[in-house]
Design an enzyme around this catalytic site. Structure first.
Site, PDB file in Angstrom:
ATOM      1  N   GLU A   1       0.915  -1.167  -0.258  1.00 38.82           N
ATOM      2  CA  GLU A   1       0.028  -0.178  -0.041  1.00 38.82           C
ATOM      3  C   GLU A   1       0.740   1.310  -0.061  1.00 38.82           C
ATOM      4  OE1 GLU A   1      -3.259   0.415  -0.203  1.00 38.82           O
ATOM      5  OE2 GLU A   1      -3.545  -2.156  -0.239  1.00 38.82           O
TER       6      GLU A   1
ATOM      7  N   SER B   1     -47.232 -32.986  39.218  1.00 35.97           N
ATOM      8  CA  SER B   1     -47.198 -33.199  40.531  1.00 35.97           C
ATOM      9  C   SER B   1     -45.891 -32.608  41.219  1.00 35.97           C
ATOM     10  CB  SER B   1     -47.064 -34.915  40.968  1.00 35.97           C
ATOM     11  OG  SER B   1     -48.089 -35.555  40.423  1.00 35.97           O
TER      12      SER B   1
END
Length: 844
Positions: free
Chosen positions: A90, A469
């Site tokens: 770059e 239950s």
């Protein structure tokens, strides 16, 4: 010669004029554009978007949230080969130029002249790219380019070169939602920056040019060509040797998608964390780099996942094979590419792999997996696949493989032992598990369903199912506070109540086996889970009293029906609610608040939140002092004169209340405020002795009742209760010791029946056992020590009263100490008064 000098002089004048005009143009441009340029000082405190990360209590990654992948890396931790690769690709003169590169600008201008206006590659430096990425749009205009140049010069004056490079390497987009080199290294190679080889560094440096179309996952050939260009540039700039370049170019690229390294699978809890993070931290919660540590234990969570999945698969096999997941028509010349395309929309779930049947015969079938692997199923691997007919019936066992699968079927397979495969299917039933610490409510494991990828509905927290239950322990606690004891006797006999809502105008509850055993002590009634005893018990203490009392366990009043069916567990609860309620028994009477976020840290590692959960803290001096204070302040309210259907617990029995909240209708609103350095105490909501009595009964449920399969764990400190609803729509088991409370639910989302015989002990208890085997491994048993105010006495099991000294049939039972005196009175002639049964109690 004069002509030449004259021309040279003119040329010089023109050049000087051009320079002056150029400088003037730049000055005017700067004068016009500069006021609109943003301040670069904000770059000193830039906050890059970093995803939210969620961890277990032992620091294992559960999930990441956020639209971007980013792992910020300090510039001093970026290896030289990574820096050099990006500089070569770059901006090789980055450390030499003042923010713009004259040579690069001239190259860009020459390209414009040579191509007749094609903008082509720009001459942007890394500093200019930082200016563009942080402040400007990506549009290619001359105004934007000039603004970029001026900003770059400002940035160079404000920041050092390393600071600029650090911003660039952490901000740059590198494809597949990866921003910055740290995230890209992890995504493409599953490595940290230090672990990258030279070729991989060059590949990452090649990505800024074409991050979406030039990455190795999208176009590997093009990406490798670009990588080789970067390697050549590194050689040209003397960053590497020619031998290093050739060796790196010769290596094929091995990039593939590496998703975040999730270490613990807990997607349901992760989603709960995401929601809470947004509530606590606001809209930036998912992008501001927070790390959240949960209360989850990774070992327990893994065990919970495995237990739920294995049990649901076992349940599914018990009820037969429902057929292929899908079917496609395959031509005789179909290729692996065709197979892969047909499987593309199917994903592995919980270890069950999608497969396409390509051959099927009497003795074996060949299947194709999405990864290109071919597997074989033999008769043994499909022998379980009897055709599903209904929840209560299956067809005959298959006699051949091709009777089960056909060419073109898309089915599921699971890997067995020794590289064998077996036919599988995604379970239709669902399950949920919640496990928490009864001392402070910290959630240690949570599973909201078979697969989050298949259904995101969290059954552990969002469901509203009947506990059957499993609700009875709450009712028994209310009864023991009302004067009943474990030795109280009620009659297990038929009952009929008026019910205008039914076609026949009556409600006749029954036991699961439709049998009746006559007079029975409450201990035995809970151990055997006798429904009719629970109905009589609720009728005796009153529906209104029971509903208000049971809110102490954290159940909202509106969740409980205002009629006697509540005794059979027709309330609407989620597994988390059940676990919280059972924790009151496990911790000796305190109501804790479940929580799952232990701490939150910002991106700098600073704590912004630390949970301070209220604790039961049974052994803390502060708890003993608080209980003593409550005992001094206690003034129990008078109880209503409710008929009691028992000979051993008359309604006029003496009362004893050691704490203020023991007979209160509602739970204390808040926990006790703690002084600095002292624990924050959870509110006491139940007499410790009542908690001990009910726990004693539930210990017998496991020792010799409906939960006796749990004895396989070979522990003596477990208590719990099964639960099954009408037509077997819900199966439950909730159990605990003083260290861990776990509630398990199994059922269908559409409330279909699980099938005949699918009680809580069969469908839910195996999940609880498999999980607790791992969760309690290495944890010492705790003796079941009675609290002060509990006494043991010998009783006549037939009457529930104290036995004489020479009674050979006498058994031991535990009571609240004040109940011993009235049990010494002789029983009346009729142990159970049935005269009031059937009278109107405003039941329906």
């Amino acid at each position: 010669m004069r002509v030449f000098l004259r021309l040279a002089r003119y040329a010089l004048y023109l050049a000087l004029t051009g320079i002056v005009l150029g400088c003037l143009a730049i000055g005017v441009a700067y004068w016009l554009i500069s006021p609109r340029l943003p301040s670069v000082e904000t770059l000193r405190d830039v906050r890059l978007q970093v995803p939210l990360r969620v961890y277990t209590a032992d620091d294992k990654l559960i999930a990441t949230f956020g639209e971007t992948r980013r792992i910020p890396v300090a510039i001093e931790n970026v290896p030289a080969k990574v820096k050099n690769a990006f500089l070569a690709a770059e901006d090789a003169r980055f450390y030499d130029h003042p923010g713009f590169d004259v040579q690069g600008i001239f190259r860009a201008v020459w390209h414009l002249v040579r191509t007749g206006g094609d903008k082509g590659p720009g001459g942007s430096t890394i500093t200019q790219q930082v200016a563009r990425n942080f402040f400007l749009s990506p549009e290619q205009t001359y105004t934007r380019k000039i603004s970029e140049l001026f900003l770059a010069m400002r940035i160079e004056r404000a920041l050092s070169k390393d600071e600029i490079l650090s911003l660039y390497l952490n901000k740059i987009f590198l494809g597949h939602r990866a921003y910055g080199v740290g995230a890209a290294a992890e995504f493409y190679y599953g490595k940290t920056l230090e672990q990258l080889d030279l070729g991989e560094c060059a590949m990452l440096a090649s990505l800024p040019k074409f991050p979406s179309t030039g990455n190795p996952l999208y176009n590997r050939k093009r990406a490798e060509e670009r990588r080789n260009y970067v390697l050549a540039r590194m050689l040209e700039n003397n960053f590497i040797s020619e031998a290093e370049m050739k060796a790196a170019m010769a290596e094929p690229d091995k990039a593939y998608a590496h998703e975040p390294p999730i270490e613990v699978e807990a997607p349901y809890l992760a989603e709960m964390v995401r929601v809470e993070a947004l509530e606590r931290l606001g809209a930036d919660a998912l992008t501001d780099g927070y790390n959240i540590r949960t209360t989850l234990d990774s070992r327990m969570q893994d065990a919970a996942n495995q237990a739920v999945r294995n049990s649901l698969i076992d349940y599914d096999r018990r009820h037969g094979y429902r057929g292929a997941e899908a079917h496609v028509d395959l031509t005789a010349d179909a290729t692996p590419e065709v197979y892969a395309r047909e499987l593309a929309s199917f994903r592995p779930l919980a270890g069950l792999i999608p497969a396409l049947v390509t051959e099927a015969g009497k003795d074996h079938a060949q299947l194709y997996l999405a990864d290109g692997q071919a597997v074989v199923l033999d008769k043994k691997s499909v022998e379980w696949a009897r055709p599903y007919q209904s929840e209560n019936s299956r067809g005959a066992a298959p006699k051949s493989v091709d009777a089960v699968v056909k060419v073109g079927d898309i089915v599921r397979v699971a890997r067995g032992d020794e590289e064998t495969w077996t036919l599988a299917q995604l379970p239709a039933a669902q399950a949920a598990l919640v496990s928490l610490d009864p001392d402070d409510g910290a959630i240690r494991a949570l599973v909201g369903g078979f697969s989050f990828g298949r259904s995101k509905f969290n059954r552990a927290t969002q469901s509203a199912r009947q506990p059957g239950s499993g609700f009875k322990p709450f009712l028994y606690a209310a009864a023991f506070e009302h004067g009943f004891t474990p030795a109280s006797i009620l009659n297990d006999a038929p009952l009929v109540f008026p019910d205008p809502s039914r076609p026949d105008g009556i409600w006749a509850p029954s036991n699961d086996d439709d049998k009746f055993e006559g007079p029975m002590r409450l201990r035995e009634a809970l151990v055997k889970s006798v429904n009719l005893i629970s109905v009589r018990l609720l009728d005796a203490i009153g529906v209104r009293y029971a509903r208000e009392f049971i809110t102490r366990f954290g159940l909202p009043l509106e969740a409980m029906p205002e009629n006697l069916s509540m005794s059979l567990g027709t309330a609407s609860v989620a597994p988390l609610m059940m676990a919280r309620g059972y924790a009151v028994f496990a911790n000796g009477g305190m109501l804790i608040d479940p929580y799952f976020v232990a701490s939150i840290r910002d991106r700098d590692g600073k704590d912004v939140y630390i949970a301070q959960a209220a604790r039961a803290c049974r052994g803390c001096p502060e708890r003993l002092l608080d209980d003593a204070r409550l005992a001094r302040e206690s003034t129990p309210p008078a109880l209503p004169n409710t008929p009691v259907a028992t000979a051993t617990t008359p309604s006029s029995s003496p009362r004893f209340t050691p704490i203020a909240s023991a007979n209160a209708a509602t739970v204390p609103a808040t926990a006790t405020t703690a002084e600095p350095g002292k624990p924050r105490l959870a509110p006491r909501t139940l007499d410790v002795r009542t908690a001990h009595l009910v726990t004693s009964l539930m210990r017998d449920v496991i020792r010799r009742g409906t939960g006796r399969a749990a004895m396989d764990l070979k522990r003596n400190d477990l208590a719990g209760k099964t639960g099954t609803t009408n037509e077997h729509r819900d199966a439950w088991f909730s159990g605990f010791n003083d260290q861990l409370v776990t509630s398990v639910w199994v059922g269908f989302d559409d409330f279909s029946s699980l099938g005949r015989g699918e009680f809580g002990a069969k469908a839910a208890l195996p999940i609880w056992i498999d999980y607790m085997r791992v969760a309690l491994d290495g944890k010492a048993e705790t003796p079941f020590v009675p609290p002060p105010g509990i006494s043991t006495a010998r009783i006549d099991p037939a009457t529930g009263y104290l036995a004489s000294s020479d009674d050979s049939s006498a058994i031991l039972e535990i009571f609240k100490s004040e109940d011993i005196e009235r049990l010494s009175a002789p029983p009346p002639e009729s142990a159970v008064d049935e005269s009031h049964q059937g009278e109107a109690y405003d039941i329906f």
